[in-house]
Design a protein around this motif. Structure first.
Motif, PDB file in Angstrom:
ATOM      1  N   GLY A 135      37.322 -29.639   4.517  1.00  0.00           N
ATOM      2  CA  GLY A 135      35.971 -29.805   4.076  1.00  0.00           C
ATOM      3  C   GLY A 135      35.883 -29.875   2.436  1.00  0.00           C
ATOM      4  N   GLY A 136      36.683 -29.091   1.878  1.00  0.00           N
ATOM      5  CA  GLY A 136      36.831 -29.273   0.456  1.00  0.00           C
ATOM      6  C   GLY A 136      37.350 -30.617  -0.100  1.00  0.00           C
ATOM      7  N   ILE A 137      38.224 -30.979   0.400  1.00  0.00           N
ATOM      8  CA  ILE A 137      38.690 -32.594   0.067  1.00  0.00           C
ATOM      9  C   ILE A 137      37.650 -33.626   0.497  1.00  0.00           C
ATOM     10  N   GLY A 138      36.759 -33.476   1.367  1.00  0.00           N
ATOM     11  CA  GLY A 138      35.630 -34.164   1.660  1.00  0.00           C
ATOM     12  C   GLY A 138      34.499 -34.064   0.775  1.00  0.00           C
ATOM     13  N   VAL A 139      34.489 -32.817  -0.002  1.00  0.00           N
ATOM     14  CA  VAL A 139      33.463 -32.971  -1.129  1.00  0.00           C
ATOM     15  C   VAL A 139      33.877 -33.172  -2.244  1.00  0.00           C
ATOM     16  N   ALA A 140      35.169 -33.225  -2.714  1.00  0.00           N
ATOM     17  CA  ALA A 140      35.674 -33.722  -3.775  1.00  0.00           C
ATOM     18  C   ALA A 140      35.597 -35.327  -3.602  1.00  0.00           C
ATOM     19  N   ASN A 141      35.947 -35.707  -2.728  1.00  0.00           N
ATOM     20  CA  ASN A 141      35.738 -37.212  -2.359  1.00  0.00           C
ATOM     21  C   ASN A 141      34.427 -37.893  -2.580  1.00  0.00           C
ATOM     22  N   THR A 142      33.463 -36.942  -1.962  1.00  0.00           N
ATOM     23  CA  THR A 142      32.108 -37.464  -2.088  1.00  0.00           C
ATOM     24  C   THR A 142      31.694 -37.307  -3.660  1.00  0.00           C
ATOM     25  N   GLY A 165      34.203 -18.236   0.082  1.00  0.00           N
ATOM     26  CA  GLY A 165      35.286 -19.317   0.004  1.00  0.00           C
ATOM     27  C   GLY A 165      34.565 -20.735   0.007  1.00  0.00           C
ATOM     28  N   ALA A 166      33.394 -20.931   0.536  1.00  0.00           N
ATOM     29  CA  ALA A 166      32.845 -22.259   0.409  1.00  0.00           C
ATOM     30  C   ALA A 166      32.332 -22.462  -1.011  1.00  0.00           C
ATOM     31  N   ILE A 167      31.825 -21.447  -1.448  1.00  0.00           N
ATOM     32  CA  ILE A 167      31.464 -21.658  -3.008  1.00  0.00           C
ATOM     33  C   ILE A 167      32.503 -21.967  -3.686  1.00  0.00           C
ATOM     34  N   LEU A 168      33.696 -21.238  -3.585  1.00  0.00           N
ATOM     35  CA  LEU A 168      35.027 -21.303  -4.621  1.00  0.00           C
ATOM     36  C   LEU A 168      35.399 -22.681  -4.277  1.00  0.00           C
ATOM     37  N   ILE A 169      35.255 -23.309  -2.997  1.00  0.00           N
ATOM     38  CA  ILE A 169      35.944 -24.718  -2.924  1.00  0.00           C
ATOM     39  C   ILE A 169      34.869 -25.643  -3.243  1.00  0.00           C
ATOM     40  N   GLY A 170      33.647 -25.358  -3.517  1.00  0.00           N
ATOM     41  CA  GLY A 170      32.838 -26.380  -4.026  1.00  0.00           C
ATOM     42  C   GLY A 170      33.071 -26.474  -5.583  1.00  0.00           C
ATOM     43  N   MET A 171      33.347 -25.318  -6.331  1.00  0.00           N
ATOM     44  CA  MET A 171      33.751 -25.466  -7.809  1.00  0.00           C
ATOM     45  C   MET A 171      35.141 -26.292  -8.034  1.00  0.00           C
ATOM     46  N   LEU A 172      35.923 -25.716  -7.021  1.00  0.00           N
ATOM     47  CA  LEU A 172      37.070 -26.498  -7.126  1.00  0.00           C
ATOM     48  C   LEU A 172      37.204 -27.974  -6.911  1.00  0.00           C
ATOM     49  N   ALA A 173      36.426 -28.263  -6.157  1.00  0.00           N
ATOM     50  CA  ALA A 173      36.211 -29.645  -5.622  1.00  0.00           C
ATOM     51  C   ALA A 173      35.392 -30.534  -6.790  1.00  0.00           C
ATOM     52  N   GLY A 174      34.601 -29.824  -7.316  1.00  0.00           N
ATOM     53  CA  GLY A 174      33.843 -30.580  -8.494  1.00  0.00           C
ATOM     54  C   GLY A 174      34.401 -30.724  -9.901  1.00  0.00           C
TER      55      GLY A 174
END
Length: 409
Positions: free
Chosen positions: A298-305, A381-390
């Motif tokens: 999911g994090g990779i998907g957010v980063a790609n988007t 974890g979702a918030i952290l992944i969003g930060m890393l992905a962004g």
């Protein structure tokens, strides 16, 4: 003087405007609002990861709680104390039950005593019609201590234990021809030591104390006055906190009979207690690994988007830079958008995982359990992944100069 004022005004005009946190949040929500389908698909990856995390921890936790209830019903917190078989026979002190209750971890204690009385269906039977049943004097709190239940009628209470009343175990009721007590019908009676006793209740089967099934229970005080009972208990039942059951077992003989603790035999803790502790210590690392993989995907998907969003929104970035937005504001905008996407996915995943866990546990007749740590860790974890992905997309967007952004748009 006029020239100095003009220069100062020019520098003030060139200085970028500071954005409030709500303004940055509004800019971050801009991409979510204008590209709803893409945002929904990006958040879906995060939501699946969070839902998986909650489901794979909530369902085993619900199953474990149901199993813990079943194991607890097997008497994991119960002990029995009886006098040792010696010649001459050893008696437990009459006050031993009250002394047992004083042990800190003990939550309930009761006792029965063999009155050595004979019970018959009626006064026309003789010794040849021996039923093989035991007449026990019983405390009124016995049922709560041994997890027994009344099948019909009622159990001995403060208003009946002094009178010739009796409660039958399941086997005793069958042998004496009193399968149940029916309200409105004549109350059955049995013959104990040439005296009539009124049967007021019949117990269900007691798997934790099978001796009770083959017994006739009479009140403690009634046994003293009518059956010449001496007041010495023969079996003491107790419940204690499971975590302290071994400690209670160690001090119980000295508590019951301080002078001769060696004449008191105490049952060992139930094998179900060991099984329960083993079950509590197991944890499925595989399920957590699957949830972690789902979150990563999911994090990779957010980063790609977010990377694609930067490429598609160069004109917007160029215009904002030309109008005075600095690199920090551009980074904050796209980083906020990434975090918002992940937070929305985390919220949706939390709701989805919680509903799925409750539905499955209810279907299996388990008590639903939603681990709070899974919910908080998943959403965090979702918030952290969003930060890393962004991070990378926001840095890439901030590096675009106004000229470059407008030229390649």
């Amino acid at each position: 003087m006029t020239t100095t004022s003009t220069r100062s005004a020019a520098r003030g005009a060139a200085r970028p405007v500071r954005l409030a946190p709500l303004d940055i949040l509004g800019l971050g929500m801009l991409g979510v609002r204008t590209r709803k389908m893409r945002a929904a698909l990006s958040a879906l990856g995060i939501s699946i990861g969070i839902a998986t995390l909650i489901v794979v921890t909530g369902i085993p936790a619900s199953s474990q709680k149901a199993l813990m209830r079943e194991l607890s019903a097997l008497g994991t917190n119960m002990l029995q104390a009886v006098p040792a078989h010696q010649d001459p026979p050893v008696l437990l002190p009459p006050e031993s039950v009250d002394m047992t209750r004083r042990i800190g971890p003990v939550t309930a204690a009761s006792a029965v005593a063999n009155t050595h009385a004979e019970v018959l269906r009626n006064d026309r039977q003789g010794e040849a019609d021996y039923t093989g049943l035991t007449v026990l004097a019983s405390r009124t709190d016995l049922l709560r201590t041994i997890n027994a239940e009344v099948g019909s009628g009622r159990f001995l209470g403060a208003n009946t234990e002094r009178f010739p009343t009796a409660v039958l175990g399941s086997v005793a009721a069958s042998r004496l021809g009193v399968p149940r007590i029916t309200p409105g019908q004549s109350t059955p009676q049995i013959y104990i030591d040439q005296q009539w006793f009124t049967v007021i209740g019949v117990l269900e089967k007691t798997p934790l104390s099978p001796d009770i099934d083959r017994s006739v229970l009479v009140g403690w005080d009634a046994a003293r006055t009518l059956l010449k009972f001496d007041g010495h208990p023969t079996v003491i039942y107790l419940k204690a906190k499971e975590s302290r059951i071994e400690a209670v077992r160690d001090v119980l003989p000295r508590t019951i009979n301080p002078e001769l603790p060696g004449v008191v035999q105490v049952s060992r803790p139930s094998d179900a207690l060991a099984a329960k502790r083993a079950t509590e210590s197991t944890f499925s690392a595989l399920f957590l690994g699957l949830a972690g993989v789902a979150l990563l995907v999911g994090g990779i998907g957010v980063a790609n988007t977010m990377v694609i969003s930067v490429l598609e929104r160069r004109r917007e970035i160029g215009l904002r830079r030309a109008l005075g937005a600095n690199r920090g504001q551009i980074r904050a905008q796209f980083l906020t958008e990434s975090v918002v996407l992940s937070a929305l996915g985390g919220l949706a995943g939390t709701v989805l995982g919680t509903l799925a866990t409750i539905a499955y546990a209810t279907h299996q007749h388990w008590p639903p359990v939603i681990p709070l740590t899974s919910v908080t860790a998943g959403f965090g974890g979702a918030i952290l992944i969003g930060m890393l992905a962004g991070v990378y997309p926001s840095i890439r967007a901030a590096r675009l100069t106004p000229t470059e952004a407008l030229a390649t748009a």
